[in-house]
Write an enzyme that holds these catalytic residues in place. Structure first.
Site, mmCIF file in Angstrom:
data_model
loop_
_atom_site.group_PDB
_atom_site.id
_atom_site.type_symbol
_atom_site.label_atom_id
_atom_site.label_comp_id
_atom_site.label_asym_id
_atom_site.label_seq_id
_atom_site.Cartn_x
_atom_site.Cartn_y
_atom_site.Cartn_z
ATOM 1 N N HIS A 62 -22.005 -30.805 -32.294
ATOM 2 C CA HIS A 62 -22.514 -29.919 -31.247
ATOM 3 C C HIS A 62 -24.016 -30.127 -31.057
ATOM 4 O O HIS A 62 -24.502 -30.322 -29.938
ATOM 5 C CB HIS A 62 -22.205 -28.469 -31.647
ATOM 6 C CG HIS A 62 -22.763 -27.434 -30.722
ATOM 7 N ND1 HIS A 62 -21.972 -26.690 -29.875
ATOM 8 C CD2 HIS A 62 -24.040 -26.979 -30.531
ATOM 9 C CE1 HIS A 62 -22.734 -25.845 -29.190
ATOM 10 N NE2 HIS A 62 -23.992 -26.004 -29.575
ATOM 11 N N GLU A 63 -24.751 -30.108 -32.158
ATOM 12 C CA GLU A 63 -26.195 -30.248 -32.075
ATOM 13 C C GLU A 63 -26.602 -31.679 -31.724
ATOM 14 O O GLU A 63 -27.591 -31.900 -31.013
ATOM 15 C CB GLU A 63 -26.846 -29.820 -33.399
ATOM 16 C CG GLU A 63 -26.533 -28.391 -33.816
ATOM 17 C CD GLU A 63 -26.888 -27.359 -32.759
ATOM 18 O OE1 GLU A 63 -27.717 -27.663 -31.865
ATOM 19 O OE2 GLU A 63 -26.339 -26.246 -32.811
ATOM 20 N N HIS A 73 -26.498 -32.046 -27.992
ATOM 21 C CA HIS A 73 -27.716 -31.529 -27.365
ATOM 22 C C HIS A 73 -28.841 -32.559 -27.465
ATOM 23 O O HIS A 73 -29.522 -32.867 -26.482
ATOM 24 C CB HIS A 73 -28.173 -30.252 -28.072
ATOM 25 C CG HIS A 73 -27.373 -29.032 -27.729
ATOM 26 N ND1 HIS A 73 -27.104 -28.658 -26.433
ATOM 27 C CD2 HIS A 73 -26.816 -28.072 -28.526
ATOM 28 C CE1 HIS A 73 -26.403 -27.528 -26.443
ATOM 29 N NE2 HIS A 73 -26.217 -27.171 -27.694
#
Length: 277
Positions: free
Chosen positions: A74-75, A78
């Site tokens: 997820h990170e 980003h």
């Protein structure tokens, strides 16, 4: 220390070496993947796991490790999107290595999301990577950076659900099926909750660039409380019921039934002594 030219700037060769180091996948992440894989394989094989507590412990390890892996992805999403949008600083910060220890807030990145799972069976990633927004130009790019995280959770949910609709789990041990179903539910809740347009969540980051500057300034102080506010609201029975009705409807579309998810939650909380399968 790598040599540099007299001006103090890194040579082109040294810059390439540094770039490779900044993008090298972390052994911490690889260890988490291996832990999830070994626990999942043990559940799938089902050997030596007759005791409910032993099975529950393995389910706990499998789901927890896989959940942290999804947090890293997820990170990373980003950061990777930010990199291609103009923020080259994410590489130097270690965000491209998938190492959870490189995140800005370890408590918000790893501990708090795991606590959400243990307490309420809810997947909700916290804030982690620091994006230098001033390096990124264009409202659409800012929105894409924010959307990349929850879209990764959505893709992870589809990957967890694929064995169900493809019929690959026929005859698989109940503990493995339910653990995978529970993991898919965590990914769906993470995607849905993170897309809420609440300050502090990714959904707000998607719409924020398109809001008037005065409204953005008024909402900015609420960013630190948005995550906890959403979690607190989910303790209200009516809101909790409506939210999970929507989640189970999405899971049903992915051929995952509510019963298996609840069994997975029971297995996961093995310390309650109620494996549920």
């Amino acid at each position: 220390m790598t040599p540099s030219d007299p001006s103090g700037a890194l040579s082109e060769r040294d810059a390439r070496v540094l770039s490779r180091r900044e993008r090298r996948v972390s052994p911490v992440f690889l260890a988490l993947v291996a832990l999830a894989a070994v626990a999942g394989w043990a559940l799938l094989r089902g050997r030596g796991l007759a005791a409910g507590t032993a099975t529950g412990l393995v389910v706990f390890v499998f789901v927890s490790a896989a959940w942290v892996v999804s947090l890293c992805l997820h990170e990373y999403a980003h950061a990777r999107t930010a990199l291609h949008s103009g923020d080259i600083s994410v590489a130097a910060k270690g965000y491209l290595t998938l190492n959870p220890l490189k995140y800005t807030h370890a408590l918000l990145s790893i501990v708090l999301p795991l606590l959400f799972v243990v307490m309420g069976g809810i997947g909700l990633p916290g804030g982690a990577v620091f994006i230098e927004r001033g390096r990124i130009h264009g409202r659409l790019k800012h929105s894409l950076v924010s959307a990349a995280g929850p879209l990764t959770n959505a893709a992870f949910a589809v990957a967890c659900a694929a064995p169900f609709w493809l019929g690959l789990l026929d005859g698989a041990p109940a503990a493995f099926r339910s653990a995978l179903a529970f993991l898919a539910m965590l990914q769906v809740t993470a995607a849905v909750l993170n897309f809420l347009p609440v300050p502090g969540l990714d959904g707000y980051g998607v719409v924020e660039p398109w809001l008037p500057a005065r409204l953005r300034a008024k909402l900015a102080p609420a960013a630190g409380w948005g995550l906890l506010a959403v979690f607190a609201l989910l303790w209200i029975p009516e809101l909790n019921r409506a939210f999970f009705d929507a989640v189970y409807a999405l899971l049903g579309a992915l051929d995952i039934n509510e019963a298996e998810v609840r069994w997975g939650w029971d297995w996961y909380r093995f310390w309650d002594g109620a494996p549920g399968a």
